[in-house]
Structure formats: C-alpha cells, structure tokens
Design an enzyme around this catalytic site. Sequence first.
Site, PDB file in Angstrom:
ATOM      1  N   ASP A   1       0.854  -1.187   0.000  1.00 55.42           N
ATOM      2  CA  ASP A   1       0.000   0.000   0.000  1.00 55.42           C
ATOM      3  C   ASP A   1       0.889   1.236   0.000  1.00 55.42           C
ATOM      4  OD1 ASP A   1      -2.087   1.754   0.151  1.00 55.42           O
ATOM      5  OD2 ASP A   1      -2.737   1.180   2.164  1.00 55.42           O
TER       6      ASP A   1
ATOM      7  N   ASP B   1      -2.745   2.339  -6.170  1.00 57.12           N
ATOM      8  CA  ASP B   1      -1.709   2.399  -5.131  1.00 57.12           C
ATOM      9  C   ASP B   1      -1.686   1.191  -4.205  1.00 57.12           C
ATOM     10  OD1 ASP B   1      -4.147   2.955  -3.951  1.00 57.12           O
ATOM     11  OD2 ASP B   1      -3.367   4.495  -2.614  1.00 57.12           O
ATOM     12  N   GLU B   2      -2.428   0.137  -4.540  1.00 59.63           N
ATOM     13  CA  GLU B   2      -2.581  -0.956  -3.585  1.00 59.63           C
ATOM     14  C   GLU B   2      -2.696  -2.279  -4.329  1.00 59.63           C
ATOM     15  OE1 GLU B   2      -5.618  -2.040   0.115  1.00 59.63           O
ATOM     16  OE2 GLU B   2      -6.136  -0.473  -1.325  1.00 59.63           O
TER      17      GLU B   2
END
Length: 357
Positions: A8, A103-104
């Site tokens: 993350d 983003d993860e």
Amino acid sequence: MRKIIHCDCDCFYAAIEMRDDPRLVGRPLAVGGRPERRGVVATCNYEARKFGIHSAMPMAQAVKRCPDLLIVPPAMDKYRQVARQIFAIYQGYTPLVEPLSLDEAYLDVTDSPMLAGSGTRIAEDIRRRVREEIGITVSAGVAPNKFIAKIASDWNKPDGLFVVRPEQVDAFVAALPVERLFGVGKVTAAKLRRLGAQTCGDLRGWGADRLQQHFGSFGFRLHDLCRGIDHRQVQPSQIRKSVSVEETYATDLRTLDDCQRELTILVDQLAARVERARAGDMIHKTFVKLRFADFRGTTVECVYPQVALPVFNRLLAQGFERRRMPVRLLGVGVRLHETDAHARQQALFAEGPPPGA
C-alpha cells in the site's frame, strides 16, 4: 502455507506531488477538487491528517479544519504512469499480482524463487526499490492470507513493514478489535460490543450458528475471520464492477420499519466494503434489492455517487411499495463506473504490460 504480501503506497497522490515539488514537503497538502466547486479530498499527506482531514472529506470542510491547506488538482495520467512503474516492480517477483487500485495490491509469493522464497525479504526488497527507483514509500504486510496481510500493511504506516508468521496468527487476530474485521462498520461493531464482543478473541466464544442468528450469512464470515481464516485467492485479472451486500432472513421482514432497521446494518457493512475496496470515488449508482415472500424480486436504483443511508431508505421504500409483502431477502450495493474500474485496475498497463507480465 501461503505467503501473501499486501503493498500500500503511502498517501500515493500526495507523495507523488511532494516528490515532484519539494516545496510541498512538510506542509499540509490535499489532492482533490476545489472547495468552491464542491470538490472532495482524494488523498492527503500526513501533515494534513493531523488536522483530522481524510480522503472523501468535502474539501470545504478540510479547509475549515486547516485554513493553510495546500490544494493540488489530481494529475491522473501522471499517477497511472507511476503505478505502471510500481506494478512492473511487483511483477518482477511474481505474476500473481492483484491490483486493488492504483496504489494498492496483493502479491502471492508462495512459489516465488526470488530471495530464497522469503516473503519478508521480498517485501523488504520491494519497499527498497520503490523508494530508490520511484521516490515514494510503500508500506507492506506479510502474512499467510489476504485478510491478515492487509491489516499488517497498516500496522507500521507510513513507510513500514509488519510480518505475521503462521505461528503468530492466532494471538495476533485474537487481540484485534472487532472493527478491524473485513465488512464490519460502525453499526455492526456497535452491535457486537453491545453483545459483549470487544475483540476477535471475545468473538471466538460464539459458535457459527449464534453468529448467523444475529448477523445472518455474514455471521459465518465473522466466524472465520475472528479465527484468522481467509481462503480468498490472489486474482490478477479481477475487475470490480460493483460492491454489494445482501442478507436472506430466517424470518421474513413483515413491515417497512422492519426492513429499515435491517437496512441500517447492511448499509454500514456496505460502507466498510467500499472503503476497503478503495471504491468510494468510483461510485456511479446505488441500488436496493428485495426478494419477497413469494420469491419474486425487484431492484430499485438511482444515480448517486456515494453510500448514503437516506438514499437507500428512499429506494427501499419505493421497492417495498411495489408489492407490500413480507421480505425474505434484502440487499444494498453500488455500481461503479466501468471506465474508472478499468482505470483503477487495468489501465495501469494501458501502454503495454510491465516487464514479466
């Protein structure tokens, strides 16, 4: 035993803006729309979070909390380009990468030959490479399944690594507050606490049947999660088009008031799922699904860009009015922009897949 990593990026959009403009570093910063245009916060840095600012907050409210807040408009093309670079790094360790957003991601490194197959060393190396090659930080969690890995990645944020080894799972999960369970929002957590369950350890004293009695089919999920059990696989090509939750009741809901009481719990669970899926800014429509005692069903939906209980109550009333019969199944959900869902998961590779994909 599987080795799952949850990666993350820390305040992703804001981190990229601070990387590209060092003058922003150390100052409260939010990425999002202008307050005069009813914009919302897409993300913010940790300086802004000290003022209680968070993603999905109306920007006007954020500015009230921090009058010196710097606001930067989103640069999605730039963020996607950085995401492609980061996912290329992930793909160098395993082809089993499941994007949750720009983003993860989850990585299954169980069979990876890299770094002697050590999940911890792989996570450390990924974090080092992203920091050195991309210029931002990534927090990571390593665990035997997705549920625990995701919790672990948040444990030492920002720029942290937390590892839960198989022999540590039982004690780690037992100490977790019930709010940390996937799908448990404020209303469900409050109900659990009223019933005497503060932690997952407390919840383990309940059998699956008792949990099902209080929480419907979600009770079986609670039974597994409070024991650290999660069999979900890492799915590299998954594209989410909707997020929903529904419940079939052992006893029919006879009145609209009965339905509205249950709806509050379902909407709370839905909000928690949407938040964990990072899908809040992708919502296009909201809907309510009813199946009546005669097994006929109806779905009512409207265009609305967020999870809001009053909207679901209005849709429920419209659906109930169509038949005015006891309800055996009730569901709520949101439909996502298909183009945005692609952008979040597939357009990461719009200019071609990363090396190793």
